[in-house]
Enzyme design. Structure first.
Site, PDB file in Angstrom:
ATOM      1  N   GLY A 133       0.763  -1.248   0.000  1.00  0.00           N
ATOM      2  CA  GLY A 133       0.000   0.000   0.000  1.00  0.00           C
ATOM      3  C   GLY A 133       0.783   1.281   0.000  1.00  0.00           C
ATOM      4  O   GLY A 133       0.206   2.367  -0.143  1.00  0.00           O
TER       5      GLY A 133
ATOM      6  N   GLU B 159       4.122  -6.563   1.845  1.00  0.00           N
ATOM      7  CA  GLU B 159       3.566  -6.960   0.539  1.00  0.00           C
ATOM      8  C   GLU B 159       3.508  -5.781  -0.431  1.00  0.00           C
ATOM      9  O   GLU B 159       2.440  -5.453  -0.939  1.00  0.00           O
ATOM     10  CB  GLU B 159       2.136  -7.493   0.715  1.00  0.00           C
ATOM     11  CG  GLU B 159       1.949  -8.604   1.703  1.00  0.00           C
ATOM     12  CD  GLU B 159       0.459  -8.892   1.996  1.00  0.00           C
ATOM     13  OE1 GLU B 159      -0.425  -8.255   1.377  1.00  0.00           O
ATOM     14  OE2 GLU B 159       0.205  -9.737   2.853  1.00  0.00           O
TER      15      GLU B 159
ATOM     16  N   ARG C 281       2.915  -1.490  -5.840  1.00  0.00           N
ATOM     17  CA  ARG C 281       3.092  -0.227  -6.561  1.00  0.00           C
ATOM     18  C   ARG C 281       4.450   0.434  -6.287  1.00  0.00           C
ATOM     19  O   ARG C 281       5.104   0.936  -7.196  1.00  0.00           O
ATOM     20  CB  ARG C 281       1.977   0.728  -6.141  1.00  0.00           C
ATOM     21  CG  ARG C 281       1.940   2.018  -6.938  1.00  0.00           C
ATOM     22  CD  ARG C 281       1.002   3.047  -6.276  1.00  0.00           C
ATOM     23  NE  ARG C 281      -0.260   2.509  -5.846  1.00  0.00           N
ATOM     24  CZ  ARG C 281      -1.381   2.532  -6.567  1.00  0.00           C
ATOM     25  NH1 ARG C 281      -1.378   3.080  -7.753  1.00  0.00           N
ATOM     26  NH2 ARG C 281      -2.493   2.004  -6.090  1.00  0.00           N
TER      27      ARG C 281
ATOM     28  N   ARG D 221      -6.157   3.088 -15.573  1.00  0.00           N
ATOM     29  CA  ARG D 221      -6.199   3.838 -14.310  1.00  0.00           C
ATOM     30  C   ARG D 221      -6.877   5.210 -14.426  1.00  0.00           C
ATOM     31  O   ARG D 221      -7.680   5.562 -13.560  1.00  0.00           O
ATOM     32  CB  ARG D 221      -4.796   3.989 -13.709  1.00  0.00           C
ATOM     33  CG  ARG D 221      -4.107   2.652 -13.399  1.00  0.00           C
ATOM     34  CD  ARG D 221      -2.881   2.808 -12.504  1.00  0.00           C
ATOM     35  NE  ARG D 221      -3.280   3.116 -11.148  1.00  0.00           N
ATOM     36  CZ  ARG D 221      -3.168   4.292 -10.583  1.00  0.00           C
ATOM     37  NH1 ARG D 221      -2.646   5.300 -11.251  1.00  0.00           N
ATOM     38  NH2 ARG D 221      -3.568   4.470  -9.361  1.00  0.00           N
TER      39      ARG D 221
ATOM     40  N   CYS E 253     -13.874   3.498 -28.418  1.00  0.00           N
ATOM     41  CA  CYS E 253     -15.146   4.194 -28.631  1.00  0.00           C
ATOM     42  C   CYS E 253     -15.900   4.369 -27.318  1.00  0.00           C
ATOM     43  O   CYS E 253     -16.932   3.733 -27.071  1.00  0.00           O
ATOM     44  CB  CYS E 253     -15.977   3.440 -29.643  1.00  0.00           C
ATOM     45  SG  CYS E 253     -15.172   3.454 -31.235  1.00  0.00           S
ATOM     46  N   GLU E 254     -15.382   5.197 -26.448  1.00  0.00           N
ATOM     47  CA  GLU E 254     -15.993   5.529 -25.152  1.00  0.00           C
ATOM     48  C   GLU E 254     -15.540   6.941 -24.817  1.00  0.00           C
ATOM     49  O   GLU E 254     -14.348   7.255 -24.953  1.00  0.00           O
ATOM     50  CB  GLU E 254     -15.429   4.628 -24.030  1.00  0.00           C
ATOM     51  CG  GLU E 254     -15.669   3.167 -24.166  1.00  0.00           C
ATOM     52  CD  GLU E 254     -16.791   2.656 -23.268  1.00  0.00           C
ATOM     53  OE1 GLU E 254     -17.392   3.466 -22.513  1.00  0.00           O
ATOM     54  OE2 GLU E 254     -17.061   1.453 -23.339  1.00  0.00           O
TER      55      GLU E 254
ATOM     56  N   TYR F 182       0.030  -1.651 -12.153  1.00  0.00           N
ATOM     57  CA  TYR F 182      -1.394  -1.637 -12.518  1.00  0.00           C
ATOM     58  C   TYR F 182      -1.605  -1.007 -13.892  1.00  0.00           C
ATOM     59  O   TYR F 182      -2.615  -0.347 -14.135  1.00  0.00           O
ATOM     60  CB  TYR F 182      -2.230  -0.935 -11.431  1.00  0.00           C
ATOM     61  CG  TYR F 182      -1.998  -1.532 -10.058  1.00  0.00           C
ATOM     62  CD1 TYR F 182      -2.403  -2.837  -9.787  1.00  0.00           C
ATOM     63  CD2 TYR F 182      -1.329  -0.833  -9.059  1.00  0.00           C
ATOM     64  CE1 TYR F 182      -2.162  -3.413  -8.540  1.00  0.00           C
ATOM     65  CE2 TYR F 182      -1.076  -1.402  -7.819  1.00  0.00           C
ATOM     66  CZ  TYR F 182      -1.494  -2.695  -7.568  1.00  0.00           C
ATOM     67  OH  TYR F 182      -1.250  -3.266  -6.340  1.00  0.00           O
TER      68      TYR F 182
HETATM   69  N1  LLP Z   1      -1.480  -7.025  -0.624  1.00  0.00           N
HETATM   70  C1  LLP Z   1      -2.802  -7.113  -0.846  1.00  0.00           C
HETATM   71  C2  LLP Z   1      -3.573  -8.091  -0.072  1.00  0.00           C
HETATM   72  C3  LLP Z   1      -3.423  -6.280  -1.783  1.00  0.00           C
HETATM   73  O1  LLP Z   1      -4.730  -6.377  -1.983  1.00  0.00           O
HETATM   74  C4  LLP Z   1      -2.641  -5.355  -2.524  1.00  0.00           C
HETATM   75  C5  LLP Z   1      -3.256  -4.469  -3.517  1.00  0.00           C
HETATM   76  C6  LLP Z   1      -1.252  -5.310  -2.267  1.00  0.00           C
HETATM   77  C7  LLP Z   1      -0.711  -6.150  -1.313  1.00  0.00           C
HETATM   78  C8  LLP Z   1      -0.328  -4.370  -2.980  1.00  0.00           C
HETATM   79  O2  LLP Z   1      -0.660  -3.048  -2.738  1.00  0.00           O
HETATM   80  P1  LLP Z   1       0.268  -1.868  -3.299  1.00  0.00           P
HETATM   81  O3  LLP Z   1       1.580  -1.929  -2.559  1.00  0.00           O
HETATM   82  O4  LLP Z   1       0.442  -2.104  -4.755  1.00  0.00           O
HETATM   83  O5  LLP Z   1      -0.511  -0.656  -3.023  1.00  0.00           O
HETATM   84  N2  LLP Z   1      -5.470  -1.229  -9.322  1.00  0.00           N
HETATM   85  C9  LLP Z   1      -5.326  -0.231  -8.287  1.00  0.00           C
HETATM   86  C10 LLP Z   1      -4.637  -0.769  -7.053  1.00  0.00           C
HETATM   87  C11 LLP Z   1      -5.338  -1.949  -6.425  1.00  0.00           C
HETATM   88  C12 LLP Z   1      -4.593  -2.504  -5.242  1.00  0.00           C
HETATM   89  C13 LLP Z   1      -5.230  -3.742  -4.744  1.00  0.00           C
HETATM   90  N3  LLP Z   1      -4.513  -4.424  -3.718  1.00  0.00           N
HETATM   91  C14 LLP Z   1      -4.599   0.975  -8.870  1.00  0.00           C
HETATM   92  O6  LLP Z   1      -4.274   0.964 -10.049  1.00  0.00           O
HETATM   93  O7  LLP Z   1      -4.407   1.962  -8.176  1.00  0.00           O
END
Ligand code: LLP
Length: 416
Positions: free
Chosen positions: A241, A275, A278, A314, A344-345, A372
């Site tokens: 996150g 975990e 991004r 995104r 086409c949107e 992403y």
């Molecule tokens: N762990 C779990 C259980 C998760 O659900 C996620 C992301 C992560 C780790 C990794 O999170 P990060 O470090 O990447 O923030 N598609 C969206 C982001 C969705 C994130 C979902 N879960 C975007 O493009 O912003």
């Protein structure tokens, strides 16, 4: 430097010294380009900041699951956070160690649990009581024990976009912290379950320290409550996150983040897991696209490019901001453009009201698209997904070919 290893020299954008124009020339457009050094540096930033607790850093495969990216991180010692059998198979295909894999996700099927058990993954992050029963049954059938954590929903507000906040009571994720002790006791009584740890993931693109500090405090409170009833917790997984800078965000420095986490964990014998997705790959990729047409309008000017919402979702889905740069600098005056794609949107846009000096045929780079981006690409409008290139100290390597029309129809049967 615009983002790590992306520079403007001699009026043109270069990534690890490779001109993006040369990549477009060689591989066509739209194309995702990643910087090997940027990915490695992002991963090592975690390793160094958390050096004193030597955490298992499980890269969240969902952010970018391209095999070369996974192989690179595996070679750096990463573990992996997966949410499907497909992601686990990718990790294995890339040479990752299943023994360092954690399995997240709210809807694990029995066959997925069985496959992960057969690969001897590190643990399952269980998200509901029903899932606990299923994991137990599958493990007993396979005459083994599944190591689990419960994903705790600590009910803290991560202060991010509602679609990517996951740790609130109103989200579908995890178990309420008020239910935790009961469920850990239930788990402790099951023959197919071995309790390994405790986990939370409160959201994505989090820029402040407060939500992490609060979530960690709540988790540690639970660890103590569990210990009081004789349940030993071996590891604590703080999820992913951590945000990146897309525009004008200020993200809490890694050192402050690591210091707070390690301060709260001091004196406890808890192994730390993280975990991140991004923050490992997000600022390590750009999407290169070509301007097909410039379309001046009464209220707006449009730069119509050859990448659309199917290639980079995104902006459409989250109203997300990505910086945009013209690949070649021009001396003419900049004009405000909405950068839109061929789909086409009306929602098919990549950026709005950007001042750029462009001519038809020019190249544009959409920055911070390493996370992403490609993973959320689709074939909408029967468009082939982009190819992917990794730059590495002056050289460009194709790491995924552009899809062909034949790929798109390969699994179809005409029945009339
Ligand atoms: N762990 C779990 C259980 C998760 O659900 C996620 C992301 C992560 C780790 C990794 O999170 P990060 O470090 O990447 O923030 N598609 C969206 C982001 C969705 C994130 C979902 N879960 C975007 O493009 O912003």
């Amino acid at each position: 430097m615009l983002t790590p290893h992306l520079t403007r020299e001699d009026s043109q954008l270069r990534y690890e010294s490779v001109p993006l124009a040369a990549i477009a020339e060689q591989f066509g457009t739209p194309t995702y380009v990643y910087s090997r050094s940027a990915i490695v540096e992002n991963f090592r930033e975690y390793k160094n900041a958390f050096a004193s607790s030597a955490p298992l850093i499980c890269y969240a495969v969902k952010a970018n699951s391209t095999l070369s990216v996974l192989a690179l991180l595996a070679s750096e010692g990463a573990g992996f956070d997966i949410v499907s059998t497909g992601e686990l198979k990718r990790v294995i295909a890339a040479g990752g160690d299943p023994g360092k894999v954690i399995f997240s996700g709210v809807a694990k099927r029995a066959d997925e649990i069985a496959y992960a058990l057969s690969q001897k993954i590190y643990c399952f992050n269980v998200e509901s009581e029903a899932e606990l029963h299923r994991v137990n049954t599958v493990a007993i059938d396979m005459q083994t024990r599944a190591r689990i954590t419960f994903r705790i929903n600590p009910d803290v507000d991560p202060k991010t976009h509602p679609y990517i906040s996951t740790g609130l009571k109103s989200n579908k994720f995890g178990i309420a912290h008020t239910e935790a002790v009961r469920l850990y006791r239930l788990a402790a009584s099951m023959h197919g379950i071995e309790i390994a740890g405790i986990e939370c993931h409160i959201g994505s693109q989090i820029t402040e320290l407060g939500p992490y500090a609060d979530a960690l405090k709540r988790l540690l409170g639970l660890v103590d409550e569990l210990s009081a009833v004789g349940i030993h917790i071996e590891h604590l997984d703080l999820g992913g996150g951590r945000g990146i800078v897309y525009g004008d965000e200020s993200v809490v420095p890694m050192s402050a983040f690591a210091d707070e986490v390690q301060r709260q964990l001091a004196g406890r014998h808890l192994k730390l897991l993280l975990e991140p997705g991004r923050s490992i790959v997000g600022n390590a990729g750009v999407l290169v696209t070509r301007v097909e047409y410039l379309k001046p309008g009464e209220s707006k000017n449009f730069a119509i490019v050859d990448a659309g919402m199917n290639d980079l979702l995104r902006p459409t889905l989250y109203d997300a901001f990505h910086p945009v740069e013209a690949v070649l600098s021009r001396t003419r005056d900049a004009v405000l453009y909405d950068i839109v794609g061929p789909v086409c949107e009306s929602g098919d846009w990549l950026a709005k009201a950007r001042a750029l000096a462009l001519e038809p045929g020019d190249l544009i780079a959409v920055l911070c698209t390493g996370a992403y981006g490609m993973v959320m690409a689709s074939n909408y409008n029967t468009r082939n997904r982009p190819c992917e290139v990794m730059v590495d100290r002056g050289e460009a390597h194709l790491i995924r070919e552009r899809e062909s029309f034949e790929d798109l129809i390969a699994h179809e049967r005409i029945v009339v």
